[in-house]
Each structure stands twice: as C-alpha cells, then as structure tokens.
Design an enzyme around this catalytic site. Structure first.
Site, short mmCIF file in Angstrom:
data_model
loop_
_atom_site.label_atom_id
_atom_site.label_comp_id
_atom_site.label_asym_id
_atom_site.label_seq_id
_atom_site.Cartn_x
_atom_site.Cartn_y
_atom_site.Cartn_z
N PHE A 174 0.81 -1.22 0.00
CA PHE A 174 0.00 0.00 0.00
C PHE A 174 0.84 1.27 0.00
CE2 PHE A 174 -0.07 -1.88 4.29
CZ PHE A 174 0.62 -0.91 5.02
N GLY A 214 1.32 3.62 -3.26
CA GLY A 214 0.40 4.69 -3.64
C GLY A 214 -0.13 5.52 -2.49
N HIS A 215 0.26 5.24 -1.26
CA HIS A 215 -0.31 5.93 -0.08
C HIS A 215 0.78 6.35 0.88
CE1 HIS A 215 -3.01 6.51 3.45
NE2 HIS A 215 -3.93 6.70 2.51
N PHE A 216 1.49 7.29 0.72
CA PHE A 216 1.70 8.17 -0.43
C PHE A 216 3.16 8.07 -0.80
CE2 PHE A 216 -1.68 9.83 2.24
CZ PHE A 216 -2.72 9.98 1.35
N VAL A 218 2.19 6.64 4.54
CA VAL A 218 1.36 6.55 5.74
C VAL A 218 0.48 5.31 5.60
CG1 VAL A 218 -0.49 7.66 7.06
CG2 VAL A 218 1.30 9.07 6.03
#
Length: 151
Positions: free
Chosen positions: A45, A48-50, A55
């Site tokens: 994750f 893309g986050h971020f 986070v």
C-alpha cells in the site's frame, strides 16, 4: 497465550498482502488480545499511499484490529480452535467511533489491543486500540458477524 506467525496462519484465512498480524503477545480466549504488526516500507500500500510521504491507511489499521479480534474469538481456553475456519466466515460489519490520532509510518511497530464487549454465536462487538511506542494512534468499536459457509 502467545502465537507466532505459524499459529496465526493456522487460525486466520488471510495471506499476503492482507495478513496484518505478525505476532500475538498475549491472548485470553474470548476476552482480549495484544498483537503486533510490524510496519515495513515493503508493504504494497505504500506504493500509492503516499509515495512522497508513506502513511499506513487507517482502514488497514482497523482491519488489523478485526483480524486480532478473530484470533481470540475463535480460540478456546485450551488454545484449540472453536470452529472449522474452512466452514466459517468472519465479516467486519460495523465500525463506530473510529479515530485516527497519529500517522503510522514505515518502521513503526503497531501494538493492537482488542477487548470483547459482547460475544454471541452470530454477532460480536469489540473495543480496539492501536498504539505506537505507547502512544494511541487509532481506536474504534468493531462489530463482526460469524456465518457458516454451509448455509
């Protein structure tokens, strides 16, 4: 009672990338659990986050609490399984009062503390807390449904 990753995988159907419990430090079957999730930059994750400021998504912190609740809800007093995991589904069906107080970032060790508020054969309610270095980062009340896959 403690569980290593093998004991966790014996009890939960989740696998990478959705298995969010690495170790169980304490468990009182049917009552409470303290579990650990080691947060690594290698988590999918974070792509893309971020990318510029990784986070952990709050929804995954709540999912980790739900997985912890399943572990102690389906373990009997002797450490055995109360039900056949291949024939039982455990669904997260409600989240109340979710609060995300601090970001969880790569390198953090998430301590998950979940207590049962009400357990029945079909619906269970829990209070969950997530901490990093002793500081509260998230909390929520969870409701989960237990369903037979044979119905």
């Amino acid at each position: 009672m403690e569980l290593d990753i093998k004991g966790i995988m014996d009890r939960l159907p989740h696998r990478y990338p959705m298995l969010l419990i690495d170790r169980v430090l304490e468990m009182v079957p049917g009552k409470s659990i303290v579990a650990i999730k080691n947060v690594s930059i290698n988590e999918p994750f974070f792509t893309g986050h971020f990318p510029h400021h990784p986070v952990m998504p709050g929804v995954l912190i709540v999912e980790a609490m739900a997985q912890a609740s399943a572990l102690f809800s389906f373990t009997d007093e002797n450490g055995g399984l109360k039900c056949d995991g291949a024939k039982t589904a455990y669904y997260l069906v409600g989240i109340d009062g979710a609060r995300f107080r601090k970001p969880v970032v790569p390198g953090d060790q998430l301590r998950l503390e979940v207590e049962a508020e009400r357990l029945s054969r079909t619906i269970c309610k829990y209070q969950g807390r997530a901490l990093v270095d002793g500081q509260l980062v998230a909390e929520a009340k969870l409701m989960c449904a237990i369903r037979s896959l044979e119905e």
